[in-house]
Design a protein around this motif. Structure first.
Motif, short mmCIF file in Angstrom:
data_model
loop_
_atom_site.label_atom_id
_atom_site.label_comp_id
_atom_site.label_asym_id
_atom_site.label_seq_id
_atom_site.Cartn_x
_atom_site.Cartn_y
_atom_site.Cartn_z
N MET A 1 0.85 -1.17 0.00
CA MET A 1 0.00 0.00 0.00
C MET A 1 0.90 1.24 0.00
SD MET A 1 -3.02 1.29 2.59
CE MET A 1 -2.35 0.72 4.11
N PRO A 2 0.65 2.19 -0.90
CA PRO A 2 1.48 3.40 -0.94
C PRO A 2 1.23 4.31 0.25
CG PRO A 2 -0.30 3.55 -2.55
CD PRO A 2 -0.36 2.17 -1.95
N LEU A 3 2.18 5.20 0.48
CA LEU A 3 2.03 6.18 1.55
C LEU A 3 0.84 7.08 1.26
CD1 LEU A 3 5.77 7.22 1.95
CD2 LEU A 3 4.45 5.75 3.47
N ASN A 4 0.16 7.50 2.30
CA ASN A 4 -1.02 8.35 2.19
C ASN A 4 -0.58 9.80 1.96
OD1 ASN A 4 -3.38 9.78 2.47
ND2 ASN A 4 -3.96 8.86 4.43
N VAL A 5 -0.59 10.22 0.68
CA VAL A 5 -0.13 11.58 0.35
C VAL A 5 -1.03 12.66 0.93
CG1 VAL A 5 1.10 10.87 -1.72
CG2 VAL A 5 -1.29 11.55 -1.89
N ALA A 6 -2.24 12.31 1.33
CA ALA A 6 -3.15 13.28 1.95
C ALA A 6 -2.60 13.78 3.28
CB ALA A 6 -4.54 12.68 2.14
N ASP A 95 6.90 16.40 2.90
CA ASP A 95 6.73 15.95 1.53
C ASP A 95 6.53 14.45 1.49
OD1 ASP A 95 6.88 16.45 -1.38
OD2 ASP A 95 8.77 15.34 -1.29
N ILE A 96 5.62 14.01 0.63
CA ILE A 96 5.43 12.58 0.35
C ILE A 96 5.37 12.46 -1.17
CG2 ILE A 96 3.93 10.56 0.55
CD1 ILE A 96 2.82 11.74 3.14
N GLY A 101 8.57 3.33 -8.05
CA GLY A 101 7.93 2.31 -7.23
C GLY A 101 8.27 2.38 -5.75
N HIS A 102 9.03 3.40 -5.35
CA HIS A 102 9.40 3.58 -3.95
C HIS A 102 8.71 4.83 -3.40
CE1 HIS A 102 12.46 0.59 -4.70
NE2 HIS A 102 12.94 1.33 -5.69
N GLY A 103 8.40 4.81 -2.10
CA GLY A 103 7.82 5.97 -1.45
C GLY A 103 8.89 6.77 -0.75
N PHE A 104 8.80 8.10 -0.85
CA PHE A 104 9.75 9.01 -0.20
C PHE A 104 8.98 9.92 0.73
CE2 PHE A 104 11.84 7.56 -3.93
CZ PHE A 104 13.20 7.61 -3.69
N ILE A 127 12.92 6.35 2.92
CA ILE A 127 12.54 5.71 1.67
C ILE A 127 11.90 4.37 2.01
CG2 ILE A 127 13.32 4.79 -0.55
CD1 ILE A 127 15.80 6.67 -0.21
N GLU A 128 10.65 4.20 1.57
CA GLU A 128 9.97 2.92 1.73
C GLU A 128 10.15 2.16 0.43
OE1 GLU A 128 5.78 1.52 3.53
OE2 GLU A 128 5.64 2.68 1.68
N ARG A 129 10.95 1.11 0.49
CA ARG A 129 11.25 0.32 -0.71
C ARG A 129 9.99 -0.33 -1.25
NH1 ARG A 129 14.33 -3.90 1.32
NH2 ARG A 129 13.51 -3.31 3.33
#
Length: 132
Positions: A1-6, A95-96, A101-104, A127-129
């Motif tokens: 699940m990707p990081l919640n940019v909200a 910042d998100i 394919g990685h989350g920062f 960094i979420e791989r």
């Protein structure tokens, strides 16, 4: 699940951090520092307590800490940290983003003295791989 940019811009409750002489002494000994005063990297301790600990525990964010690596670190000192002072430490998700394919996630942490003056500004990138 990707990081919640909200959650970009979300600030976490401030944490009070007392710069105790014994804590500073142990930290300095651990890094091989024998100078008087507070080593500059000591500010990592309140940064972790106020920022990283709250980010990792935030279920809304969706961060899988088992997939996280530390991507970067910056500090801006306005003045040296002093033994005996109490800092109010507040972290904000600055910042998100996603790339390859990685989350920062960039976390901004402000450390202020009792008068409210900024002492240290820290930025940490996690960094979420992706994959797996």
């Amino acid at each position: 699940m990707p990081l919640n940019v909200a959650l970009e811009g979300k600030s976490y409750p401030p944490v009070r951090f007392v710069v105790e002489a014994e804590h500073v002494r142990r930290f300095a000994a651990a890094i091989g520092e024998d100078a008087d005063g507070v080593p500059p990297t000591f500010v990592t301790a309140p940064e972790i307590r106020a920022g990283l600990a709250q980010v990792v525990a935030d279920p809304e964010l969706g961060l899988d800490f088992t997939r996280v690596v530390h991507g970067g670190q910056e500090y801006e000192w306005r003045r040296p940290v002093r033994v005996g002072e109490t800092l109010e430490v507040r972290s904000t998700i600055e910042d998100i983003r996603s790339k390859g394919g990685h989350g920062f996630l960039t976390l901004r942490t402000e450390m202020r003295d009792a008068a409210g003056a900024l002492v240290v500004l820290a930025r940490s990138t996690l960094i979420e791989r992706g994959g797996g």
